[in-house]
Motif scaffolding. Sequence first.
Motif, PDB file in Angstrom:
ATOM      1  N   LEU A   1      42.778  33.328   5.612  1.00 18.66           N
ATOM      2  CA  LEU A   1      43.025  32.170   5.901  1.00 18.66           C
ATOM      3  C   LEU A   1      43.862  31.327   5.115  1.00 18.66           C
ATOM      4  CD1 LEU A   1      42.153  29.650   7.319  1.00 18.66           C
ATOM      5  CD2 LEU A   1      39.952  29.527   6.006  1.00 18.66           C
ATOM      6  N   LYS A   2      44.097  32.029   3.815  1.00 12.21           N
ATOM      7  CA  LYS A   2      44.727  31.294   2.673  1.00 12.21           C
ATOM      8  C   LYS A   2      46.200  31.293   3.229  1.00 12.21           C
ATOM      9  CE  LYS A   2      41.699  32.201  -1.279  1.00 12.21           C
ATOM     10  NZ  LYS A   2      41.530  32.914  -2.508  1.00 12.21           N
ATOM     11  N   THR A   3      46.551  32.626   3.785  1.00 11.56           N
ATOM     12  CA  THR A   3      48.002  33.059   3.912  1.00 11.56           C
ATOM     13  C   THR A   3      48.298  32.061   5.362  1.00 11.56           C
ATOM     14  OG1 THR A   3      47.919  35.311   3.516  1.00 11.56           O
ATOM     15  CG2 THR A   3      49.516  34.819   5.096  1.00 11.56           C
ATOM     16  N   MET A   4      47.381  31.822   6.178  1.00  7.20           N
ATOM     17  CA  MET A   4      47.358  31.076   7.418  1.00  7.20           C
ATOM     18  C   MET A   4      47.826  29.753   7.030  1.00  7.20           C
ATOM     19  SD  MET A   4      44.818  32.473  10.190  1.00  7.20           S
ATOM     20  CE  MET A   4      45.004  34.015  10.942  1.00  7.20           C
TER      21      MET A   4
ATOM     22  N   MET B   1      45.916  38.621  13.020  1.00  2.66           N
ATOM     23  CA  MET B   1      44.909  39.050  11.993  1.00  2.66           C
ATOM     24  C   MET B   1      43.446  39.342  12.584  1.00  2.66           C
ATOM     25  SD  MET B   1      45.995  36.800   8.847  1.00  2.66           S
ATOM     26  CE  MET B   1      47.512  36.768   7.962  1.00  2.66           C
ATOM     27  N   GLU B   2      42.741  40.587  12.247  1.00  2.00           N
ATOM     28  CA  GLU B   2      41.678  41.072  12.733  1.00  2.00           C
ATOM     29  C   GLU B   2      40.333  40.244  12.070  1.00  2.00           C
ATOM     30  OE1 GLU B   2      41.081  45.172  12.242  1.00  2.00           O
ATOM     31  OE2 GLU B   2      42.965  45.590  13.655  1.00  2.00           O
ATOM     32  N   ASN B   3      40.676  39.743  11.186  1.00  4.37           N
ATOM     33  CA  ASN B   3      39.455  38.875  10.662  1.00  4.37           C
ATOM     34  C   ASN B   3      39.408  37.509  10.775  1.00  4.37           C
ATOM     35  OD1 ASN B   3      38.011  41.388   8.708  1.00  4.37           O
ATOM     36  ND2 ASN B   3      40.300  41.439   8.254  1.00  4.37           N
ATOM     37  N   ILE B   4      40.107  37.040  11.427  1.00  2.00           N
ATOM     38  CA  ILE B   4      40.303  35.467  11.379  1.00  2.00           C
ATOM     39  C   ILE B   4      41.408  35.125  12.419  1.00  2.00           C
ATOM     40  CG2 ILE B   4      41.888  34.754   9.687  1.00  2.00           C
ATOM     41  CD1 ILE B   4      39.922  32.598   8.605  1.00  2.00           C
ATOM     42  N   SER B   5      41.212  34.021  13.027  1.00  2.00           N
ATOM     43  CA  SER B   5      42.241  33.340  14.020  1.00  2.00           C
ATOM     44  C   SER B   5      42.299  32.015  13.818  1.00  2.00           C
ATOM     45  CB  SER B   5      42.007  33.658  15.249  1.00  2.00           C
ATOM     46  OG  SER B   5      40.772  33.278  15.835  1.00  2.00           O
ATOM     47  N   LEU B   6      43.430  31.337  14.029  1.00  2.00           N
ATOM     48  CA  LEU B   6      43.679  29.990  13.921  1.00  2.00           C
ATOM     49  C   LEU B   6      44.271  29.294  15.204  1.00  2.00           C
ATOM     50  CD1 LEU B   6      43.408  27.514  11.662  1.00  2.00           C
ATOM     51  CD2 LEU B   6      45.807  28.164  11.008  1.00  2.00           C
ATOM     52  N   LYS B   7      43.695  28.371  15.790  1.00  2.00           N
ATOM     53  CA  LYS B   7      44.079  27.666  16.862  1.00  2.00           C
ATOM     54  C   LYS B   7      44.328  26.326  17.013  1.00  2.00           C
ATOM     55  CE  LYS B   7      41.865  31.295  19.801  1.00  2.00           C
ATOM     56  NZ  LYS B   7      40.850  31.338  20.853  1.00  2.00           N
ATOM     57  N   ALA B   8      45.349  25.662  17.232  1.00  2.14           N
ATOM     58  CA  ALA B   8      45.673  24.268  17.545  1.00  2.14           C
ATOM     59  C   ALA B   8      44.695  23.619  18.558  1.00  2.14           C
ATOM     60  CB  ALA B   8      46.970  23.740  17.765  1.00  2.14           C
ATOM     61  N   SER B   9      44.030  22.571  17.940  1.00  3.40           N
ATOM     62  CA  SER B   9      43.168  21.779  18.845  1.00  3.40           C
ATOM     63  C   SER B   9      43.329  20.197  19.038  1.00  3.40           C
ATOM     64  CB  SER B   9      41.825  21.735  18.402  1.00  3.40           C
ATOM     65  OG  SER B   9      41.532  21.110  17.233  1.00  3.40           O
ATOM     66  N   ASN B  10      42.896  19.453  19.685  1.00  2.00           N
ATOM     67  CA  ASN B  10      43.347  17.975  19.788  1.00  2.00           C
ATOM     68  C   ASN B  10      43.023  17.213  18.519  1.00  2.00           C
ATOM     69  OD1 ASN B  10      43.710  18.423  22.727  1.00  2.00           O
ATOM     70  ND2 ASN B  10      41.703  18.073  23.238  1.00  2.00           N
ATOM     71  N   THR B  11      42.215  17.780  17.895  1.00  2.00           N
ATOM     72  CA  THR B  11      41.967  16.906  16.624  1.00  2.00           C
ATOM     73  C   THR B  11      42.519  17.650  15.252  1.00  2.00           C
ATOM     74  OG1 THR B  11      39.913  18.043  16.331  1.00  2.00           O
ATOM     75  CG2 THR B  11      39.868  15.689  17.355  1.00  2.00           C
ATOM     76  N   GLY B  12      43.125  18.801  15.445  1.00  2.00           N
ATOM     77  CA  GLY B  12      43.643  19.476  14.381  1.00  2.00           C
ATOM     78  C   GLY B  12      43.698  20.723  14.673  1.00  2.00           C
TER      79      GLY B  12
ATOM     80  N   LYS C   1      51.217  28.888   5.586  1.00  2.00           N
ATOM     81  CA  LYS C   1      52.337  28.564   6.780  1.00  2.00           C
ATOM     82  C   LYS C   1      52.197  27.520   7.347  1.00  2.00           C
ATOM     83  CE  LYS C   1      52.452  33.667   7.685  1.00  2.00           C
ATOM     84  NZ  LYS C   1      52.444  34.734   8.510  1.00  2.00           N
ATOM     85  N   VAL C   2      50.821  27.005   7.882  1.00  2.00           N
ATOM     86  CA  VAL C   2      50.690  25.585   8.508  1.00  2.00           C
ATOM     87  C   VAL C   2      51.092  24.612   7.610  1.00  2.00           C
ATOM     88  CG1 VAL C   2      48.889  23.963   9.159  1.00  2.00           C
ATOM     89  CG2 VAL C   2      48.812  26.294   9.668  1.00  2.00           C
ATOM     90  N   ARG C   3      50.864  24.727   6.369  1.00  2.00           N
ATOM     91  CA  ARG C   3      51.479  23.665   5.242  1.00  2.00           C
ATOM     92  C   ARG C   3      52.875  23.595   5.231  1.00  2.00           C
ATOM     93  NH1 ARG C   3      49.089  19.102   4.193  1.00  2.00           N
ATOM     94  NH2 ARG C   3      50.827  18.789   5.690  1.00  2.00           N
ATOM     95  N   GLY C   4      53.530  24.764   5.229  1.00  2.00           N
ATOM     96  CA  GLY C   4      54.888  24.763   5.102  1.00  2.00           C
ATOM     97  C   GLY C   4      55.661  24.378   6.208  1.00  2.00           C
ATOM     98  N   ALA C   5      55.107  24.485   7.440  1.00  2.00           N
ATOM     99  CA  ALA C   5      55.584  24.055   8.600  1.00  2.00           C
ATOM    100  C   ALA C   5      55.372  22.549   8.953  1.00  2.00           C
ATOM    101  CB  ALA C   5      55.137  24.658   9.968  1.00  2.00           C
TER     102      ALA C   5
END
Length: 221
Positions: free
Chosen positions: A30-33, A1-12, A36-40
């Motif tokens: 972000l809501k869509t992302m 997605m061009e408007n936002i990105s989400l990466k895993a980190s050591n604390t979350g 997916k995170v909550r579902g997984a």
Amino acid sequence: MENISLKASNTGYQIEIPATSDFEQSLTELKTMLKKVRGADKSTHDTEFSVKTGQRLLTSEQQVELEKVITAFDHFSMGTVVADVQTNEAAATALHDQKVYFVPQIIRSGQEVFFDGDVVLLGKVHQGAILEAAKNIYVVGNVDGAVLHAGYPDNNDAIITGDVRRAAQIRISNLVAIVADSPELGQQKFAYINDQHELAYAAMTDLEKQKPELYRQMEAQ
């Protein structure tokens, strides 16, 4: 997605919102992302989402909107929000800390002149005049029977350096020295307040030892 990105980190997780993105569209993505995170992840442990905004400073309203999106999901919380630009307050503080005044003029007898920072004296201070600086005083010009006051009114970290042999007094914070009583002062010396809260003098070659923070600042310039 061009408007936002989400990466895993050591604390979350770390959310990155590019400065060029549309903020409202970023929230939608972000809501869509997050769905997916909550579902997984079906665990009940708390997950923190820190935020990086690059060259964009979020308004307080935008931060509230962002936090609402994140905390709408169980056990999700918003952590720090970091930008690569300074707030106006931080920029003002940084500029204040870096103030250096080059003083080429003559300060005449009876005048009392104050500078809110470092002073590089290029001109002349006459007998009966007072030159005050909130920080350090570097004498390149002439001081003839005048008073030099660095660290005004209560900065114990200030120094005075340069040829002050013809000054009447030097002062740092609340300490005073009569120059005629201090023959060790010279062009290669600096005056400072030591650990015993006394005015002391040292060779400029000892600046790194006596005033390491000031030495690093000068080295970086």
